[in-house]
Design a protein around this motif. Structure first.
Motif, PDB file in Angstrom:
ATOM      1  N   ARG A 292       0.814  -1.121  -0.076  1.00  0.00           N
ATOM      2  CA  ARG A 292      -0.184   0.009  -0.105  1.00  0.00           C
ATOM      3  C   ARG A 292       0.775   1.200   0.149  1.00  0.00           C
ATOM      4  N   GLY A 293       0.298   1.960  -0.934  1.00  0.00           N
ATOM      5  CA  GLY A 293       1.418   3.479  -0.863  1.00  0.00           C
ATOM      6  C   GLY A 293       1.191   3.902  -2.133  1.00  0.00           C
ATOM      7  N   ILE A 294       1.561   5.218  -2.523  1.00  0.00           N
ATOM      8  CA  ILE A 294       1.430   6.029  -3.740  1.00  0.00           C
ATOM      9  C   ILE A 294       2.595   6.602  -4.109  1.00  0.00           C
ATOM     10  N   PRO A 295       3.382   6.246  -5.164  1.00  0.00           N
ATOM     11  CA  PRO A 295       4.588   6.635  -5.468  1.00  0.00           C
ATOM     12  C   PRO A 295       4.460   8.359  -5.860  1.00  0.00           C
ATOM     13  N   ARG A 296       5.314   9.071  -5.456  1.00  0.00           N
ATOM     14  CA  ARG A 296       5.154  10.383  -5.660  1.00  0.00           C
ATOM     15  C   ARG A 296       6.320  11.028  -6.261  1.00  0.00           C
ATOM     16  N   PRO A 297       6.565  12.026  -7.294  1.00  0.00           N
ATOM     17  CA  PRO A 297       7.577  12.656  -7.837  1.00  0.00           C
ATOM     18  C   PRO A 297       8.630  12.812  -6.602  1.00  0.00           C
ATOM     19  N   HIS A 298       9.877  12.398  -6.979  1.00  0.00           N
ATOM     20  CA  HIS A 298      11.131  12.386  -6.243  1.00  0.00           C
ATOM     21  C   HIS A 298      11.051  11.518  -4.982  1.00  0.00           C
ATOM     22  N   THR A 313       9.756   9.813 -11.116  1.00  0.00           N
ATOM     23  CA  THR A 313       9.714  11.269 -11.835  1.00  0.00           C
ATOM     24  C   THR A 313       8.255  11.631 -11.700  1.00  0.00           C
ATOM     25  N   THR A 314       7.426  10.654 -12.158  1.00  0.00           N
ATOM     26  CA  THR A 314       5.848  10.848 -11.788  1.00  0.00           C
ATOM     27  C   THR A 314       5.134   9.659 -11.089  1.00  0.00           C
ATOM     28  N   GLY A 315       4.288  10.071 -10.548  1.00  0.00           N
ATOM     29  CA  GLY A 315       3.311   9.028  -9.797  1.00  0.00           C
ATOM     30  C   GLY A 315       2.222   9.320  -9.280  1.00  0.00           C
ATOM     31  N   THR A 316       1.225   8.577  -9.344  1.00  0.00           N
ATOM     32  CA  THR A 316      -0.097   8.658  -8.548  1.00  0.00           C
ATOM     33  C   THR A 316      -1.030   7.500  -8.673  1.00  0.00           C
ATOM     34  N   GLN A 317      -2.200   7.518  -8.037  1.00  0.00           N
ATOM     35  CA  GLN A 317      -3.168   6.498  -8.416  1.00  0.00           C
ATOM     36  C   GLN A 317      -3.623   6.711  -9.577  1.00  0.00           C
ATOM     37  N   SER A 318      -3.408   5.719 -10.548  1.00  0.00           N
ATOM     38  CA  SER A 318      -4.185   5.895 -11.978  1.00  0.00           C
ATOM     39  C   SER A 318      -5.741   6.115 -11.839  1.00  0.00           C
ATOM     40  N   THR A 323      -5.067   1.724  -9.985  1.00  0.00           N
ATOM     41  CA  THR A 323      -3.849   1.251  -9.421  1.00  0.00           C
ATOM     42  C   THR A 323      -2.717   2.169  -9.092  1.00  0.00           C
ATOM     43  N   ASN A 324      -1.910   1.772  -8.267  1.00  0.00           N
ATOM     44  CA  ASN A 324      -0.819   2.991  -7.507  1.00  0.00           C
ATOM     45  C   ASN A 324       0.409   2.646  -8.351  1.00  0.00           C
ATOM     46  N   VAL A 325       0.687   3.507  -9.344  1.00  0.00           N
ATOM     47  CA  VAL A 325       1.708   3.597 -10.307  1.00  0.00           C
ATOM     48  C   VAL A 325       2.544   4.631 -10.412  1.00  0.00           C
ATOM     49  N   GLY A 326       3.853   4.244 -11.025  1.00  0.00           N
ATOM     50  CA  GLY A 326       4.723   5.468 -11.280  1.00  0.00           C
ATOM     51  C   GLY A 326       5.710   5.250 -12.351  1.00  0.00           C
ATOM     52  N   LEU A 327       6.277   6.378 -12.748  1.00  0.00           N
ATOM     53  CA  LEU A 327       7.624   6.126 -13.881  1.00  0.00           C
ATOM     54  C   LEU A 327       8.792   6.451 -12.688  1.00  0.00           C
ATOM     55  N   ALA A 328       9.798   5.843 -12.977  1.00  0.00           N
ATOM     56  CA  ALA A 328      11.063   5.651 -12.144  1.00  0.00           C
ATOM     57  C   ALA A 328      12.327   5.788 -13.047  1.00  0.00           C
ATOM     58  N   LEU A 329      13.083   6.973 -12.841  1.00  0.00           N
ATOM     59  CA  LEU A 329      14.514   6.596 -13.457  1.00  0.00           C
ATOM     60  C   LEU A 329      15.534   5.962 -12.544  1.00  0.00           C
ATOM     61  N   ILE A 330      15.649   4.611 -12.783  1.00  0.00           N
ATOM     62  CA  ILE A 330      16.584   3.849 -11.850  1.00  0.00           C
ATOM     63  C   ILE A 330      17.887   3.364 -12.713  1.00  0.00           C
ATOM     64  N   ASP A 331      18.595   2.641 -12.052  1.00  0.00           N
ATOM     65  CA  ASP A 331      19.917   1.899 -12.472  1.00  0.00           C
ATOM     66  C   ASP A 331      19.421   1.167 -13.483  1.00  0.00           C
ATOM     67  N   SER A 332      20.043   0.874 -14.599  1.00  0.00           N
ATOM     68  CA  SER A 332      19.619   0.037 -15.777  1.00  0.00           C
ATOM     69  C   SER A 332      19.594  -1.495 -15.408  1.00  0.00           C
ATOM     70  N   ALA A 333      20.274  -1.932 -14.137  1.00  0.00           N
ATOM     71  CA  ALA A 333      20.594  -3.163 -13.878  1.00  0.00           C
ATOM     72  C   ALA A 333      19.318  -3.790 -13.227  1.00  0.00           C
ATOM     73  N   ALA A 352       7.428  -2.398  -4.406  1.00  0.00           N
ATOM     74  CA  ALA A 352       6.810  -2.227  -5.979  1.00  0.00           C
ATOM     75  C   ALA A 352       7.389  -3.200  -6.746  1.00  0.00           C
ATOM     76  N   LYS A 353       7.144  -3.204  -7.988  1.00  0.00           N
ATOM     77  CA  LYS A 353       7.839  -4.060  -8.970  1.00  0.00           C
ATOM     78  C   LYS A 353       7.863  -3.138 -10.418  1.00  0.00           C
ATOM     79  N   VAL A 354       8.529  -3.543 -11.253  1.00  0.00           N
ATOM     80  CA  VAL A 354       8.831  -2.883 -12.669  1.00  0.00           C
ATOM     81  C   VAL A 354       7.703  -3.451 -13.522  1.00  0.00           C
ATOM     82  N   VAL A 355       7.125  -2.741 -14.168  1.00  0.00           N
ATOM     83  CA  VAL A 355       5.865  -3.272 -15.083  1.00  0.00           C
ATOM     84  C   VAL A 355       5.975  -2.573 -16.392  1.00  0.00           C
TER      85      VAL A 355
END
Length: 364
Positions: A292-298, A313-318, A323-333, A352-355
């Motif tokens: 449970r939780g909403i990913p927010r920018p930063h 970078t951006t996140g909200t409840q769609s 659904t609680n989703v976001g875009l994130a800039l992360i290490d490519s690994a 969370a998981k990458v989707v």
């Protein structure tokens, strides 16, 4: 003093709640973000985007100049066609993302982000070549965006222009819409079908009212920045200052398609070509919360072992899927689909998981 668009005087009539958006006094919502978001997905919404910047680029060297400062291949454009592109710094970071409209040979219009107008124009002046002239026409130009599945039907009530056959990323000039002269394009920033109408600022209020009246039967509503952001986010369309900055390259943001390395030299090409050859150290990915939780920018993103690997970078409840989703800039690994990560929300590590993205895709 905040800047205002020509439509500011009528915002209150439609119940607008205005905010400071990059130095502009703009409506974040009219009747509510959820309602406006749903209207664009299911019927239609009308946005005032007159704060966006417009720059005319003309002259014998307009094409080589644009080839130098943008990443896409401007030479591929036909008259009446536009393309999404980016301007980069020599280190590959992004100056701005933009649209390039080809009006005719040696005659183009660029549409740039409102908060970047002064910076962008200065960058263009700094990199001018040969016989090229730049004219900032932002102040006299208003822009309305009519978006949603009923957009074509609504617009057809007010114009005889052949909009039914107008393809995506094409435009018509000198179109009469309810008797008002417009440049009419079909691009969109919502994941839905839609049109942009570039008009003289003095005509903005009249056209706004006529469009809303024409679309009443189809459920057209005025829509604000809040819905614009949730709509573009679900469709994975980037926002400058979040998915794109001077510290984020186009390839890190997943915009490879709009970078044409084979067109010849352009500013930032060497660094971007290195990213293409060797891979980028970071990637923009979609994430969905498991807990449970909403990913927010930063908000910071960590590996499951606790190592810092990036940020949202951006996140909200769609609004569409809840659904609680976001875009994130992360290490490519850690960018493979299904990879579990943790998002720090109010001091706690939340799973969370990458989707896959986009989160939303319009049915053909």
């Amino acid at each position: 003093m905040l800047k205002r668009t020509p439509l500011f005087p009528v915002y209150a009539e439609y119940g607008a709640r205005v905010i400071d958006f990059g130095g502009w006094e703009l409506p974040v919502q009219f009747t509510g973000i959820q309602k406006e978001h749903d209207a664009v997905r299911q019927q239609a919404g009308l946005f005032d985007v007159s704060h966006m910047g417009e720059v005319r680029v003309t002259g014998e060297d307009a094409l080589p100049f644009l080839q130098k400062i943008t990443t896409n291949d401007v030479a591929k454009l036909e008259n009446g066609q536009c393309q999404y592109s980016l301007m980069c710094y020599p280190d590959g970071g992004v100056v701005d993302d933009l649209l390039v409209y080809k009006l005719s040979d040696n005659n183009y219009m660029l549409v740039i982000n409102a908060s970047n107008i002064d910076k962008d124009v200065a960058w263009m002046q700094q990199n001018l070549i040969g016989r090229t002239e730049i004219s900032n026409i932002s102040d006299e130009t208003a822009m309305l965006a009519l978006q949603g599945p009923h957009a074509e039907r609504i617009l057809a009530k007010l114009t005889d222009a052949p909009i039914q056959t107008l393809k995506t990323f094409r435009f018509l000039t000198d179109v009469k819409v309810a008797g008002i002269n417009a440049l009419l394009s079909r691009t969109g920033y919502t994941g839905e079908d839609g049109f942009e109408l570039y008009i003289d600022g003095h005509d903005a209020v009249q056209l706004w009212k006529l469009l809303l009246e024409a679309g009443q039967e189809q459920g057209l509503v005025p829509a604000g920045l809040g819905a614009r952001d949730t709509l573009r986010f679900e469709a994975r369309l980037p926002l400058y200052g979040q998915e794109l900055t001077q510290d984020i390259s186009p390839l890190e943001a997943g915009l490879n398609y709009f970078v044409k390395l084979d067109k010849g030299d352009f500013i930032g090409r060497d660094v971007i070509a290195g990213h293409k050859a060797n891979g980028t150290p970071r990637k923009l990915v979609g994430i969905e919360m498991i807990e449970r939780g909403i990913p927010r920018p930063h908000y910071k993103v960590f590996s499951t072992e606790g190592a810092p690997i990036g940020e949202v970078t951006t996140g909200t409840q769609s609004p569409t899927f809840k659904t609680n989703v976001g875009l994130a800039l992360i290490d490519s690994a850690y960018s493979a689909l299904g990879t579990e990560v943790n998002v720090e929300i109010r001091g706690a590590q939340v799973k969370a998981k990458v989707v896959a993205t986009p989160f939303y895709k319009r049915k053909p």
